[in-house]
Design a protein around this motif. Structure first.
Motif, PDB file in Angstrom:
ATOM      1  N   GLN A 115      74.574  36.081  91.280  1.00  0.00           N
ATOM      2  CA  GLN A 115      75.241  34.852  91.683  1.00  0.00           C
ATOM      3  C   GLN A 115      74.191  33.906  92.266  1.00  0.00           C
ATOM      4  OE1 GLN A 115      78.373  35.682  94.433  1.00  0.00           O
ATOM      5  NE2 GLN A 115      79.328  33.673  94.248  1.00  0.00           N
ATOM      6  N   LEU A 116      74.136  32.683  91.761  1.00  0.00           N
ATOM      7  CA  LEU A 116      73.119  31.726  92.178  1.00  0.00           C
ATOM      8  C   LEU A 116      73.691  30.694  93.139  1.00  0.00           C
ATOM      9  CD1 LEU A 116      71.301  30.943  88.804  1.00  0.00           C
ATOM     10  CD2 LEU A 116      70.637  32.608  90.550  1.00  0.00           C
ATOM     11  N   PHE A 117      72.890  30.375  94.168  1.00  0.00           N
ATOM     12  CA  PHE A 117      73.240  29.320  95.108  1.00  0.00           C
ATOM     13  C   PHE A 117      72.061  28.351  95.199  1.00  0.00           C
ATOM     14  CE2 PHE A 117      75.992  32.806  96.248  1.00  0.00           C
ATOM     15  CZ  PHE A 117      77.217  32.182  96.516  1.00  0.00           C
ATOM     16  N   PRO A 118      71.995  27.387  94.269  1.00  0.00           N
ATOM     17  CA  PRO A 118      70.914  26.398  94.332  1.00  0.00           C
ATOM     18  C   PRO A 118      71.189  25.360  95.422  1.00  0.00           C
ATOM     19  CG  PRO A 118      72.339  25.981  92.444  1.00  0.00           C
ATOM     20  CD  PRO A 118      72.840  27.234  93.083  1.00  0.00           C
ATOM     21  N   PHE A 119      70.228  25.133  96.290  1.00  0.00           N
ATOM     22  CA  PHE A 119      70.376  24.168  97.382  1.00  0.00           C
ATOM     23  C   PHE A 119      69.923  22.797  96.879  1.00  0.00           C
ATOM     24  CE2 PHE A 119      70.988  27.978  99.610  1.00  0.00           C
ATOM     25  CZ  PHE A 119      71.484  27.703 100.876  1.00  0.00           C
ATOM     26  N   MET A 120      70.883  21.823  96.925  1.00  0.00           N
ATOM     27  CA  MET A 120      70.615  20.516  96.332  1.00  0.00           C
ATOM     28  C   MET A 120      71.181  19.416  97.226  1.00  0.00           C
ATOM     29  SD  MET A 120      71.604  21.474  92.372  1.00  0.00           S
ATOM     30  CE  MET A 120      70.698  20.081  91.688  1.00  0.00           C
ATOM     31  N   LEU A 121      70.520  18.258  97.227  1.00  0.00           N
ATOM     32  CA  LEU A 121      71.032  17.109  97.976  1.00  0.00           C
ATOM     33  C   LEU A 121      72.357  16.639  97.401  1.00  0.00           C
ATOM     34  CD1 LEU A 121      67.766  15.032  98.526  1.00  0.00           C
ATOM     35  CD2 LEU A 121      69.021  16.380 100.211  1.00  0.00           C
ATOM     36  N   THR A 122      72.585  16.937  96.120  1.00  0.00           N
ATOM     37  CA  THR A 122      73.843  16.566  95.461  1.00  0.00           C
ATOM     38  C   THR A 122      74.771  17.772  95.351  1.00  0.00           C
ATOM     39  OG1 THR A 122      72.790  16.990  93.314  1.00  0.00           O
ATOM     40  CG2 THR A 122      72.767  14.719  94.125  1.00  0.00           C
ATOM     41  N   GLY A 123      74.544  18.787  96.180  1.00  0.00           N
ATOM     42  CA  GLY A 123      75.347  20.002  96.116  1.00  0.00           C
ATOM     43  C   GLY A 123      76.836  19.720  96.240  1.00  0.00           C
ATOM     44  N   ALA A 124      77.624  20.453  95.471  1.00  0.00           N
ATOM     45  CA  ALA A 124      79.068  20.217  95.446  1.00  0.00           C
ATOM     46  C   ALA A 124      79.799  20.944  96.558  1.00  0.00           C
ATOM     47  CB  ALA A 124      79.621  20.653  94.085  1.00  0.00           C
ATOM     48  N   VAL A 125      79.178  21.990  97.126  1.00  0.00           N
ATOM     49  CA  VAL A 125      79.870  22.839  98.083  1.00  0.00           C
ATOM     50  C   VAL A 125      79.090  22.869  99.397  1.00  0.00           C
ATOM     51  CG1 VAL A 125      80.746  25.156  98.526  1.00  0.00           C
ATOM     52  CG2 VAL A 125      80.768  24.252  96.187  1.00  0.00           C
ATOM     53  N   PRO A 126      79.720  22.515 100.517  1.00  0.00           N
ATOM     54  CA  PRO A 126      79.030  22.604 101.817  1.00  0.00           C
ATOM     55  C   PRO A 126      78.614  24.044 102.121  1.00  0.00           C
ATOM     56  CG  PRO A 126      81.035  21.305 101.994  1.00  0.00           C
ATOM     57  CD  PRO A 126      81.076  21.954 100.650  1.00  0.00           C
ATOM     58  N   LEU A 127      77.591  24.183 102.936  1.00  0.00           N
ATOM     59  CA  LEU A 127      76.966  25.486 103.182  1.00  0.00           C
ATOM     60  C   LEU A 127      77.965  26.557 103.610  1.00  0.00           C
ATOM     61  CD1 LEU A 127      74.425  27.218 103.424  1.00  0.00           C
ATOM     62  CD2 LEU A 127      74.037  26.231 105.678  1.00  0.00           C
ATOM     63  N   PRO A 162      65.763  20.376  89.786  1.00  0.00           N
ATOM     64  CA  PRO A 162      66.244  19.514  88.697  1.00  0.00           C
ATOM     65  C   PRO A 162      67.772  19.507  88.635  1.00  0.00           C
ATOM     66  CG  PRO A 162      64.450  20.915  87.948  1.00  0.00           C
ATOM     67  CD  PRO A 162      64.828  21.407  89.317  1.00  0.00           C
ATOM     68  N   ASP A 163      68.345  18.444  88.073  1.00  0.00           N
ATOM     69  CA  ASP A 163      69.795  18.269  88.046  1.00  0.00           C
ATOM     70  C   ASP A 163      70.524  19.414  87.369  1.00  0.00           C
ATOM     71  OD1 ASP A 163      69.496  15.882  89.366  1.00  0.00           O
ATOM     72  OD2 ASP A 163      69.643  14.640  87.562  1.00  0.00           O
ATOM     73  N   GLU A 164      69.883  20.022  86.367  1.00  0.00           N
ATOM     74  CA  GLU A 164      70.579  21.071  85.614  1.00  0.00           C
ATOM     75  C   GLU A 164      70.920  22.295  86.463  1.00  0.00           C
ATOM     76  OE1 GLU A 164      66.178  21.344  84.178  1.00  0.00           O
ATOM     77  OE2 GLU A 164      67.637  19.769  84.701  1.00  0.00           O
ATOM     78  N   PHE A 165      70.263  22.445  87.603  1.00  0.00           N
ATOM     79  CA  PHE A 165      70.568  23.586  88.457  1.00  0.00           C
ATOM     80  C   PHE A 165      72.000  23.517  88.998  1.00  0.00           C
ATOM     81  CE2 PHE A 165      66.169  24.455  88.154  1.00  0.00           C
ATOM     82  CZ  PHE A 165      65.962  25.760  88.584  1.00  0.00           C
ATOM     83  N   ALA A 166      72.587  22.328  89.034  1.00  0.00           N
ATOM     84  CA  ALA A 166      73.963  22.183  89.507  1.00  0.00           C
ATOM     85  C   ALA A 166      74.942  22.932  88.616  1.00  0.00           C
ATOM     86  CB  ALA A 166      74.341  20.710  89.577  1.00  0.00           C
ATOM     87  N   GLN A 167      74.542  23.189  87.365  1.00  0.00           N
ATOM     88  CA  GLN A 167      75.416  23.889  86.424  1.00  0.00           C
ATOM     89  C   GLN A 167      75.245  25.402  86.512  1.00  0.00           C
ATOM     90  OE1 GLN A 167      74.621  22.275  82.492  1.00  0.00           O
ATOM     91  NE2 GLN A 167      74.172  20.261  83.353  1.00  0.00           N
ATOM     92  N   TRP A 168      74.252  25.849  87.264  1.00  0.00           N
ATOM     93  CA  TRP A 168      73.944  27.275  87.329  1.00  0.00           C
ATOM     94  C   TRP A 168      74.350  27.802  88.704  1.00  0.00           C
ATOM     95  CZ3 TRP A 168      68.323  26.069  85.462  1.00  0.00           C
ATOM     96  CH2 TRP A 168      68.365  25.691  84.113  1.00  0.00           C
ATOM     97  N   GLY A 169      75.531  28.293  88.817  1.00  0.00           N
ATOM     98  CA  GLY A 169      75.970  28.857  90.081  1.00  0.00           C
ATOM     99  C   GLY A 169      76.677  27.841  90.953  1.00  0.00           C
ATOM    100  N   THR A 170      76.622  28.065  92.259  1.00  0.00           N
ATOM    101  CA  THR A 170      77.304  27.222  93.237  1.00  0.00           C
ATOM    102  C   THR A 170      76.296  26.297  93.895  1.00  0.00           C
ATOM    103  OG1 THR A 170      78.896  29.009  93.685  1.00  0.00           O
ATOM    104  CG2 THR A 170      78.732  27.235  95.313  1.00  0.00           C
ATOM    105  N   SER A 171      76.280  25.026  93.486  1.00  0.00           N
ATOM    106  CA  SER A 171      75.324  24.087  94.076  1.00  0.00           C
ATOM    107  C   SER A 171      75.715  23.841  95.532  1.00  0.00           C
ATOM    108  CB  SER A 171      75.287  22.780  93.285  1.00  0.00           C
ATOM    109  OG  SER A 171      76.525  22.115  93.322  1.00  0.00           O
ATOM    110  N   THR A 172      74.764  24.054  96.417  1.00  0.00           N
ATOM    111  CA  THR A 172      75.039  24.135  97.858  1.00  0.00           C
ATOM    112  C   THR A 172      74.400  22.983  98.611  1.00  0.00           C
ATOM    113  OG1 THR A 172      75.148  26.543  97.674  1.00  0.00           O
ATOM    114  CG2 THR A 172      74.828  25.631  99.874  1.00  0.00           C
ATOM    115  N   LEU A 173      75.155  22.406  99.518  1.00  0.00           N
ATOM    116  CA  LEU A 173      74.703  21.264 100.314  1.00  0.00           C
ATOM    117  C   LEU A 173      74.637  21.642 101.785  1.00  0.00           C
ATOM    118  CD1 LEU A 173      74.170  18.146 100.598  1.00  0.00           C
ATOM    119  CD2 LEU A 173      76.645  17.931 100.944  1.00  0.00           C
TER     120      LEU A 173
END
Length: 241
Positions: free
Chosen positions: A168-180, A203-214
């Motif tokens: 399970q991937l949790f990429p940390f992104m400024l545009t993350g869809a899910v708060p920490l 990169p933006d594509e990481f948002a599609q891989w797992g739960t993008s985290t903010l």
């Protein structure tokens, strides 16, 4: 072993400068220790004397090498450095991974290593190109924590993903869809925390891989320092333990 060279990433060995990093190398990676370099002033230091005694007991050659220490540490007051053999780590399959995508700053990388060890996260994947994880500046910034970690290098994130396709991937992104805090609640098994480059992030594509985290923060800054963000993320995902 012949004459020691100024450090370069192509060498098969590196240096752990400083008494504490050198001792951590000896304690946790003794089979990789090749030689202990000491300052001619090291007898004034109780820590250096303890290190020397431990190295001699382990059968590791000790020598006075003032000029070499100055080249390695770029400081005049470095009392010791351990010469060690580089080695790729082996991951503990059931434990979380920290994935660092193209990290570029030696201080940040060393700080992340030390923080990861503090939170019990020992599997560190470094996605290349990246700063050299065996650079003495990284080792010193980690205060020797690197010798207690399993650090592996991958030529690309795709290579990492092919080897660990079910995590399970949790990429940390400024545009993350899910708060920490919400992201932490979604952990269901083996997982990886993914952090991007200091300047460009992931990169933006990481948002599609797992739960993008903010990591929520005020709008008075544009982003957090990588080492700070990684520390917050690692704490959040391990605090229940």
């Amino acid at each position: 072993m012949g004459k020691l060279m100024a450090y370069h990433k192509t060498l098969e060995y590196s240096y752990a400068p400083g008494i504490f990093p050198a001792m951590e190398c000896l304690k946790n990676a003794k089979d990789r220790c090749m030689r202990l370099l000491l300052s001619s002033n090291s007898e004034k230091s109780e820590g250096a004397n303890t290190l020397r005694s431990a190295a001699e007991e382990a059968g590791i050659r000790c020598e006075i090498a003032d000029r070499a220490l100055e080249r390695i540490s770029h400081k005049e007051n470095c009392f010791a450095a351990m010469v060690y053999r580089k080695a790729e780590g082996t991951f503990d399959q059931a434990s979380p991974h920290v994935v660092l995508h193209h990290p570029s700053d030696s201080g940040n990388l060393g700080t992340i290593f030390r923080t990861a060890l503090g939170f019990g996260l020992k599997n560190i994947a470094v996605i290349c190109p990246a700063v050299d994880s065996d650079d003495p500046r990284v080792t010193r910034a980690s205060m020797g924590a690197a010798f207690s970690l399993n650090v592996r290098h991958f030529e690309s994130f795709q290579q990492y993903r092919e080897e660990y396709p079910k995590r399970q991937l949790f990429p940390f992104m400024l545009t993350g869809a899910v708060p920490l805090d919400e992201a932490v609640s979604k952990v269901k098994g083996e997982f990886s925390l993914v952090f991007g480059n200091e300047a460009s992030g992931l990169p933006d594509e990481f948002a599609q891989w797992g739960t993008s985290t903010l990591i929520p923060h005020s709008n008075q800054i544009d982003s957090l320092n990588l080492a700070i963000a990684a520390g917050i993320g690692m704490y959040a995902f391990t605090r229940e333990k």
